[in-house]
Design a protein around this motif. Sequence first.
Motif, short mmCIF file in Angstrom:
data_model
loop_
_atom_site.label_atom_id
_atom_site.label_comp_id
_atom_site.label_asym_id
_atom_site.label_seq_id
_atom_site.Cartn_x
_atom_site.Cartn_y
_atom_site.Cartn_z
N MET A 199 0.73 -1.20 -0.18
CA MET A 199 -0.01 -0.05 -0.08
C MET A 199 0.95 1.24 0.01
N TYR A 200 0.50 2.41 -0.67
CA TYR A 200 1.07 3.29 -0.83
C TYR A 200 1.41 3.99 0.54
N GLY A 201 2.42 4.51 0.73
CA GLY A 201 2.89 5.19 2.20
C GLY A 201 3.41 4.14 3.39
N ASP A 202 3.37 2.80 3.09
CA ASP A 202 3.76 2.22 4.13
C ASP A 202 5.30 2.31 4.24
N ALA A 203 6.19 2.08 3.23
CA ALA A 203 7.41 2.46 3.60
C ALA A 203 7.77 3.95 4.32
N ALA A 204 6.96 4.88 3.73
CA ALA A 204 7.30 6.04 4.51
C ALA A 204 6.92 6.09 6.23
N ASN A 205 5.94 5.20 6.57
CA ASN A 205 5.37 4.98 7.84
C ASN A 205 6.69 4.38 8.63
N LYS A 206 7.13 3.27 7.92
CA LYS A 206 8.20 2.82 8.74
C LYS A 206 9.37 3.29 9.08
N LEU A 207 9.73 4.44 7.91
CA LEU A 207 10.96 5.42 8.04
C LEU A 207 10.92 6.38 9.29
N ILE A 208 9.39 6.93 9.35
CA ILE A 208 9.28 8.00 10.29
C ILE A 208 9.23 7.14 11.90
N ALA A 209 8.67 5.75 11.80
CA ALA A 209 8.58 4.95 12.98
C ALA A 209 10.20 4.83 13.62
N HIS A 210 10.92 4.58 12.53
CA HIS A 210 12.26 4.30 12.96
C HIS A 210 13.12 5.59 13.49
N ALA A 211 12.63 6.58 12.74
CA ALA A 211 13.31 8.02 13.30
C ALA A 211 12.93 8.28 14.55
N ALA A 212 11.72 7.82 14.98
CA ALA A 212 11.06 8.13 16.24
C ALA A 212 11.74 7.40 17.27
N ARG A 213 12.24 6.01 16.89
CA ARG A 213 12.87 5.20 18.00
C ARG A 213 14.31 5.61 18.13
N THR A 214 14.83 6.20 17.13
CA THR A 214 16.22 6.41 17.36
C THR A 214 16.38 7.61 18.15
N MET B 89 2.61 11.28 -3.11
CA MET B 89 3.98 11.76 -3.49
C MET B 89 4.34 13.02 -2.42
N ARG B 90 3.37 13.91 -2.03
CA ARG B 90 3.77 14.77 -1.11
C ARG B 90 4.04 14.45 0.15
N ARG B 91 3.49 13.49 0.58
CA ARG B 91 3.83 12.64 2.05
C ARG B 91 4.99 12.14 1.97
N ASN B 92 5.40 11.34 0.89
CA ASN B 92 6.45 10.71 0.72
C ASN B 92 7.84 11.63 0.86
N LYS B 93 7.50 12.74 0.39
CA LYS B 93 8.80 13.77 0.31
C LYS B 93 8.85 14.47 1.67
N ARG B 94 7.63 14.71 2.33
CA ARG B 94 7.91 15.13 3.80
C ARG B 94 8.24 14.25 4.62
N CYS B 95 7.93 12.99 4.59
CA CYS B 95 8.57 12.09 5.49
C CYS B 95 10.16 11.79 5.32
#
Length: 206
Positions: A1-16, A76-82
């Motif tokens: 689904m679109y945005g799943d990879a971006a969600n994982k990236l932001i979750a990783h950033a929050a953990r770090t 696309m905009r959400r991916n860029k913001r993430c």
Amino acid sequence: MYGDAANKLIAHAARTRSLPTLPAPQTELIASIIAETRSLQSTVNTLLGPASQDPSSSIINDPGARVQLLTAYVCMRRNKRCLMAYARGRVERIAGSVWEGGKGMSSGGDGGEEGAEGGNLSPEEEDYARQYADLLAAYKGRWTDVDLTGSLEPPRDLFVDVRVLRDAGEIQTEYGTINLTKNSQFYVRQGDVERLIAQGYLQKLG
């Protein structure tokens, strides 16, 4: 689904944010987000292609096509913001580490401000850290009588016990020269070794 990879990236950033050292960048996840964004852009170009040639084409009057176009654009905009949020978080962490003499970075070299970033940074991040350290050194050079990177909290004790974790060579203190060899222990003025403690060369005891 679109945005799943971006969600994982932001979750990783929050953990770090709660980790003592900055982990290596998520290059595979970033590449996946970029590939998804390019695929979405290709979809947009395909949808808008006929409309650019003929304003009366079916996309103008097709609600389904318009929804598909809007969905692709928003994704696309959400991916860029993430991606930008992830990059900014790492850059701020690197800049903070340079101010603290390399604290919070995994060592991959011989230590010090420029070497302490180690293998956990991408080549671009290493270049940024190096240039930022040069700027900071030039800025501090104007205030030779003030340690701008020192702690803002006054020390509770003027003298502290420290153990040497890594060879740091000789340093000049107010009471003479001491040779900091690994596993040795000293009772020194905190102001003389505060930077070495922040860099991970010394461990404060007690």
